[in-house]
Scaffold this motif. Structure first.
Motif, PDB file in Angstrom:
ATOM      1  N   GLY A   8       0.820  -1.208   0.000  1.00 56.66           N
ATOM      2  CA  GLY A   8       0.000   0.000   0.000  1.00 56.66           C
ATOM      3  C   GLY A   8       0.851   1.254   0.000  1.00 56.66           C
ATOM      4  O   GLY A   8       1.806   1.383   0.768  1.00 56.66           O
ATOM      5  N   GLY A   9       0.488   2.181  -0.873  1.00 56.80           N
ATOM      6  CA  GLY A   9       1.271   3.419  -1.034  1.00 56.80           C
ATOM      7  C   GLY A   9       0.526   4.657  -0.583  1.00 56.80           C
ATOM      8  O   GLY A   9       0.813   5.760  -1.040  1.00 56.80           O
ATOM      9  N   GLY A  10      -0.453   4.504   0.338  1.00 60.07           N
ATOM     10  CA  GLY A  10      -1.109   5.667   0.943  1.00 60.07           C
ATOM     11  C   GLY A  10      -0.128   6.343   1.907  1.00 60.07           C
ATOM     12  O   GLY A  10       1.056   5.976   1.961  1.00 60.07           O
ATOM     13  N   ALA A  12       0.414   6.071   5.074  1.00 62.12           N
ATOM     14  CA  ALA A  12       1.104   5.180   6.017  1.00 62.12           C
ATOM     15  C   ALA A  12       2.228   4.436   5.307  1.00 62.12           C
ATOM     16  O   ALA A  12       3.364   4.391   5.798  1.00 62.12           O
ATOM     17  N   GLY A  13       1.910   3.871   4.157  1.00 58.39           N
ATOM     18  CA  GLY A  13       2.904   3.074   3.431  1.00 58.39           C
ATOM     19  C   GLY A  13       4.067   3.909   2.936  1.00 58.39           C
ATOM     20  O   GLY A  13       5.244   3.536   3.118  1.00 58.39           O
ATOM     21  N   SER A  14       3.768   5.060   2.336  1.00 59.81           N
ATOM     22  CA  SER A  14       4.864   5.866   1.781  1.00 59.81           C
ATOM     23  C   SER A  14       5.731   6.440   2.906  1.00 59.81           C
ATOM     24  O   SER A  14       6.953   6.544   2.764  1.00 59.81           O
ATOM     25  N   ARG A  32      -1.597  -1.070  -5.365  1.00 60.57           N
ATOM     26  CA  ARG A  32      -2.580  -1.620  -6.314  1.00 60.57           C
ATOM     27  C   ARG A  32      -2.934  -0.644  -7.455  1.00 60.57           C
ATOM     28  O   ARG A  32      -3.084  -1.039  -8.598  1.00 60.57           O
ATOM     29  N   GLU A  33      -3.065   0.645  -7.106  1.00 55.65           N
ATOM     30  CA  GLU A  33      -3.533   1.644  -8.083  1.00 55.65           C
ATOM     31  C   GLU A  33      -2.368   2.325  -8.767  1.00 55.65           C
ATOM     32  O   GLU A  33      -1.229   2.196  -8.345  1.00 55.65           O
ATOM     33  N   ARG A  34      -2.720   3.114  -9.817  1.00 57.97           N
ATOM     34  CA  ARG A  34      -1.737   4.058 -10.365  1.00 57.97           C
ATOM     35  C   ARG A  34      -2.092   5.425  -9.792  1.00 57.97           C
ATOM     36  O   ARG A  34      -3.236   5.853  -9.892  1.00 57.97           O
ATOM     37  N   PRO A  36      -1.943   9.629  -9.526  1.00 55.85           N
ATOM     38  CA  PRO A  36      -2.857   9.996  -8.441  1.00 55.85           C
ATOM     39  C   PRO A  36      -4.193   9.249  -8.537  1.00 55.85           C
ATOM     40  O   PRO A  36      -4.701   9.054  -9.629  1.00 55.85           O
ATOM     41  N   ARG A  37      -4.724   8.872  -7.373  1.00 50.55           N
ATOM     42  CA  ARG A  37      -6.023   8.210  -7.311  1.00 50.55           C
ATOM     43  C   ARG A  37      -6.843   8.864  -6.188  1.00 50.55           C
ATOM     44  O   ARG A  37      -6.300   9.394  -5.226  1.00 50.55           O
ATOM     45  N   PHE A  38      -8.176   8.817  -6.321  1.00 53.17           N
ATOM     46  CA  PHE A  38      -9.043   9.441  -5.309  1.00 53.17           C
ATOM     47  C   PHE A  38      -8.925   8.698  -3.981  1.00 53.17           C
ATOM     48  O   PHE A  38      -8.791   7.478  -3.943  1.00 53.17           O
ATOM     49  N   ILE A  40     -10.529   9.386   0.324  1.00 51.62           N
ATOM     50  CA  ILE A  40     -11.193  10.298   1.262  1.00 51.62           C
ATOM     51  C   ILE A  40     -10.306  10.453   2.503  1.00 51.62           C
ATOM     52  O   ILE A  40      -9.455   9.593   2.770  1.00 51.62           O
ATOM     53  N   GLY A  41     -10.521  11.550   3.276  1.00 50.41           N
ATOM     54  CA  GLY A  41      -9.712  11.805   4.480  1.00 50.41           C
ATOM     55  C   GLY A  41      -8.823  12.997   4.213  1.00 50.41           C
ATOM     56  O   GLY A  41      -7.610  12.858   4.100  1.00 50.41           O
ATOM     57  N   GLU A  42      -9.428  14.195   4.167  1.00 54.73           N
ATOM     58  CA  GLU A  42      -8.754  15.336   3.526  1.00 54.73           C
ATOM     59  C   GLU A  42      -8.304  16.435   4.466  1.00 54.73           C
ATOM     60  O   GLU A  42      -7.654  17.382   4.053  1.00 54.73           O
ATOM     61  N   SER A  43      -8.680  16.304   5.753  1.00 54.85           N
ATOM     62  CA  SER A  43      -8.400  17.389   6.684  1.00 54.85           C
ATOM     63  C   SER A  43      -7.254  16.992   7.614  1.00 54.85           C
ATOM     64  O   SER A  43      -7.409  16.103   8.452  1.00 54.85           O
ATOM     65  N   LEU A  44      -6.117  17.649   7.460  1.00 51.96           N
ATOM     66  CA  LEU A  44      -4.943  17.280   8.272  1.00 51.96           C
ATOM     67  C   LEU A  44      -4.957  18.043   9.594  1.00 51.96           C
ATOM     68  O   LEU A  44      -5.674  19.028   9.741  1.00 51.96           O
ATOM     69  N   SER A 126      -1.085  -5.333  -7.349  1.00 55.95           N
ATOM     70  CA  SER A 126      -1.961  -5.697  -6.245  1.00 55.95           C
ATOM     71  C   SER A 126      -1.454  -6.962  -5.563  1.00 55.95           C
ATOM     72  O   SER A 126      -1.199  -7.970  -6.222  1.00 55.95           O
ATOM     73  N   VAL A 127      -1.329  -6.892  -4.255  1.00 56.99           N
ATOM     74  CA  VAL A 127      -0.914  -8.079  -3.496  1.00 56.99           C
ATOM     75  C   VAL A 127      -2.140  -8.966  -3.287  1.00 56.99           C
ATOM     76  O   VAL A 127      -3.182  -8.507  -2.829  1.00 56.99           O
ATOM     77  N   THR A 128      -2.014 -10.227  -3.626  1.00 56.32           N
ATOM     78  CA  THR A 128      -3.159 -11.137  -3.501  1.00 56.32           C
ATOM     79  C   THR A 128      -2.985 -12.138  -2.359  1.00 56.32           C
ATOM     80  O   THR A 128      -3.952 -12.706  -1.882  1.00 56.32           O
TER      81      THR A 128
END
Ligand SMILES: Cc1cc2nc3c(=O)[nH]c(=O)nc-3n(C[C@H](O)[C@H](O)[C@H](O)COP(=O)(O)OP(=O)(O)OC[C@H]3O[C@@H](n4cnc5c(N)ncnc54)[C@H](O)[C@@H]3O)c2cc1C
Length: 235
Positions: A8-10, A12-14, A32-34, A36-38, A40-44, A126-128
């Motif tokens: 995972g490259g969100g 936490a992962g990055s 799993r994704e390429r 930029p991808r959508f 949610i969770g936008e307020s730091l 994607s890790v399966t």
């Protein structure tokens, strides 16, 4: 064989991958994704600022298109009671400003930063399956037929929780059975000046909703409601 595989490259992962690489570990990150991808969770929150300094992205955040955030506004559903919380009232100067972010751009910035640090980042991978049976190594299988081994695996797959769900340790938090419904809108009225960047939290009896300005004219609006209440409402 790598020292660490991060799934995972969100954020936490990055973040984990960047900091471990800086410490001299060889890190493979599978996303799993390429981007930029959508997402949610936008307020730091302000205490993230220390982490952004450690990651070396503070300047990019300041110069990017992210909306500065200086506080939050709480209101009741009928609009009668309101309260503005400004970070500068209670926090030291380095925490007076945070950001509202479109996660597509924010997560992409963090992942590019990981790559620039030396993390071996593989998108659309994607890790399966994950195997942690052996004492000294873990192995992962990907949808495109690759197999990778490492001394450690970090599961940063978010809701995917791949290790927990495949190995059977995943459990729900009983008090957090919520549903969220959200979308981005344009043309939503917002406060002027520094408060234009505030998160607005509207408190209802069985639910609450957020308004988060994530760009010049983009407002993220989301409703959070107890799952049982939502089901009972028949919607
Ligand atoms: C409705 C809602 C509102 C929220 N609002 C806020 C907020 O305002 N502020 C805030 O700070 N937080 C908020 N959050 C929380 C925030 O979204 C999360 O804490 C954050 O996204 C977690 O980051 P992460 O890196 O752990 O996971 P994620 O951001 O979910 O990243 C996980 C990554 O793993 C990848 N992945 C998943 N499965 C696999 C697989 N099998 N193989 C490879 N890659 C995989 C996904 O593609 C994804 O890119 C909110 C959450 C929700 C649900």
């Amino acid at each position: 064989m790598h020292d660490v595989i991060v799934i995972g490259g969100g954020p936490a992962g990055s973040t984990a991958a960047t900091l471990l690489t800086r410490k001299g570990f060889s890190v493979l990150l599978l996303e799993r994704e390429r981007f930029p991808r959508f997402q949610i969770g936008e307020s730091l929150l302000p205490y993230n600022n220390d982490l952004f300094d450690r990651l070396g992205v503070s300047e990019q955040l300041r110069q990017g298109e992210f909306q500065p955030k200086y506080g939050a506004t709480f209101v009741t559903g009928d609009g009668r009671v309101g309260y503005d919380f400004c970070f500068e009232r209670t926090l030291p100067p380095e925490y007076h400003r945070s950001f509202q972010v479109k996660r597509a751009q924010f997560d992409d910035l963090l992942l590019r930063n990981a790559k620039a640090t030396g993390v071996d980042v593989r998108e659309e991978t994607s890790v399966t399956a994950v195997s942690i049976d052996q004492q000294d190594r873990a192995a992962v299988q990907t949808a495109n037929g690759e197999r990778h081994e490492a001394r450690f695996v970090i599961d940063a797959s978010g809701h995917g929780a791949i290790v927990g769900s495949r190995i059977g340790d995943k459990s729900d938090v009983a008090t957090l059975k919520k549903i969220a419904i959200f979308a981005h809108y344009t043309g939503v009225r917002r406060a002027k000046g520094r408060e234009a960047g505030n998160t607005v939290i509207v408190v209802l009896r069985n639910a609450w909703f957020w308004l988060i300005p994530v760009g010049e004219d983009v407002m993220s609006v989301g409703l959070v409601v107890d799952r049982d209440h939502f089901v009972a409402s028949g919607l």
